[in-house]
Design an enzyme around this catalytic site. Sequence first.
Site, short mmCIF file in Angstrom:
data_model
loop_
_atom_site.label_atom_id
_atom_site.label_comp_id
_atom_site.label_asym_id
_atom_site.label_seq_id
_atom_site.Cartn_x
_atom_site.Cartn_y
_atom_site.Cartn_z
N HIS A 27 -7.17 -6.94 0.94
CA HIS A 27 -6.08 -5.98 0.78
C HIS A 27 -4.94 -6.25 1.74
O HIS A 27 -3.76 -6.11 1.39
CB HIS A 27 -6.63 -4.57 1.00
CG HIS A 27 -5.61 -3.48 0.92
ND1 HIS A 27 -4.89 -3.22 -0.22
CD2 HIS A 27 -5.19 -2.57 1.86
CE1 HIS A 27 -4.08 -2.19 0.00
NE2 HIS A 27 -4.24 -1.79 1.25
N HIS A 69 -11.22 8.34 -0.18
CA HIS A 69 -10.27 8.89 0.79
C HIS A 69 -9.09 9.57 0.10
O HIS A 69 -8.51 10.51 0.64
CB HIS A 69 -9.76 7.77 1.73
CG HIS A 69 -9.07 6.66 1.03
ND1 HIS A 69 -9.65 5.87 0.06
CD2 HIS A 69 -7.78 6.18 1.14
CE1 HIS A 69 -8.80 4.97 -0.38
NE2 HIS A 69 -7.66 5.14 0.25
N ASP A 74 0.84 -1.20 0.00
CA ASP A 74 0.00 0.00 0.00
C ASP A 74 0.88 1.25 0.00
O ASP A 74 1.70 1.43 -0.91
CB ASP A 74 -0.95 -0.08 1.20
CG ASP A 74 -2.02 1.00 1.21
OD1 ASP A 74 -3.03 0.83 0.50
OD2 ASP A 74 -1.84 2.02 1.90
N ARG A 75 0.77 2.13 0.99
CA ARG A 75 1.61 3.33 1.02
C ARG A 75 3.09 2.97 1.02
O ARG A 75 3.91 3.61 0.36
CB ARG A 75 1.32 4.19 2.26
CG ARG A 75 -0.13 4.53 2.50
CD ARG A 75 -0.77 5.24 1.33
NE ARG A 75 -0.17 6.56 1.11
CZ ARG A 75 -0.47 7.32 0.04
NH1 ARG A 75 -1.29 6.87 -0.89
NH2 ARG A 75 0.09 8.51 -0.09
N TYR A 103 -0.88 11.52 2.07
CA TYR A 103 -1.81 11.37 0.95
C TYR A 103 -1.85 12.62 0.08
O TYR A 103 -1.97 12.52 -1.16
CB TYR A 103 -3.21 11.04 1.47
CG TYR A 103 -3.43 9.57 1.68
CD1 TYR A 103 -4.03 8.79 0.70
CD2 TYR A 103 -3.04 8.94 2.86
CE1 TYR A 103 -4.23 7.43 0.88
CE2 TYR A 103 -3.24 7.59 3.05
CZ TYR A 103 -3.83 6.84 2.06
OH TYR A 103 -4.02 5.49 2.24
#
Length: 313
Positions: free
Chosen positions: A293, A173, A128-129, A233
């Site tokens: 996920h 988001h 992910d990030r 983000y």
Amino acid sequence: MAPVIPGFDYRRVPVADGVSLNVAVAGSGSPLVLLHGFPQTHLMWRHVAADLVADHTVICPDLRGYGASDKPSANAAAAAGPAAVTDPAAADDAAAGPAAYAKRTMAADIVALARALGHDRFALAGHDRGALVAFRAGLDHPATITHLACLDVLPTLDMWDVLHGTTAAVGFHLFLMAQPPGLPERMIAACPDDFFGHFLDLWTGDPRAIPAEIRAAYLDACRAAVPSIVADYRASAGVDVDHDRADRDGGRRLTMPLTVIQQDWGAALGYDAAALWRAWADDLEHHTVGYGHFMAEEAPADIAKALRELLAR
């Protein structure tokens, strides 16, 4: 007491001016750094790390802005709690300088961390990030990253390209936290457990994969890091796109062996994930899986196996 990865040594390592990372380290052998995603901490790797430590030096940091690592330009707001981000000045501080949470900056943190631990070259896996940080590290530091794995993410530039129409609602988001400083921080800080818990619930294929004490640790960490998470983000809607576009236009590619493991979002959103990754990588193995996920927690044996296969390439 906050959960830890059993058998790992914990320390704080300075990586930049005023920034130290919380990191768990164990094992011996060739080094492998594991980077967590949102809304998690290094604990997401607890099962995979315990497996890989048998034959590797495994390094699991909290990214800057997350977990117990430093949160530059957001420390004051985070320490003061949710009320702090109702002050526009605090929100401005959280986003001061777009480079603070650029993936280029966060990737440089990881290279500095590994060097501080004695490793000039290392393998890198991110989820992910953390996968976006790993991707940037692979592009910016090709002589340092020996092998690369990215779990359940697209490169930033491609992600924005494929999100359009009503299907983009799955990434609401991303759009919320891309807004100018102030409103996103206040909205999320008003009900952080609901906001971050929403993703833990929605994205988990097997709820047993994130037990209550780990979920509580994730929520505690996120609650204390709203401004820095938003800043991370926000960077992905700005400076990170600029960096990716410059690299794509310039023909810069990942030259080390790359493994990508993803859910089949392409079928729903209308893109070919493997083709998008192939445009960036010379040596790609792409796997589509049926897990949720949080695959390192739902199928840790499979992820550990895939990482071992990557390191053998």
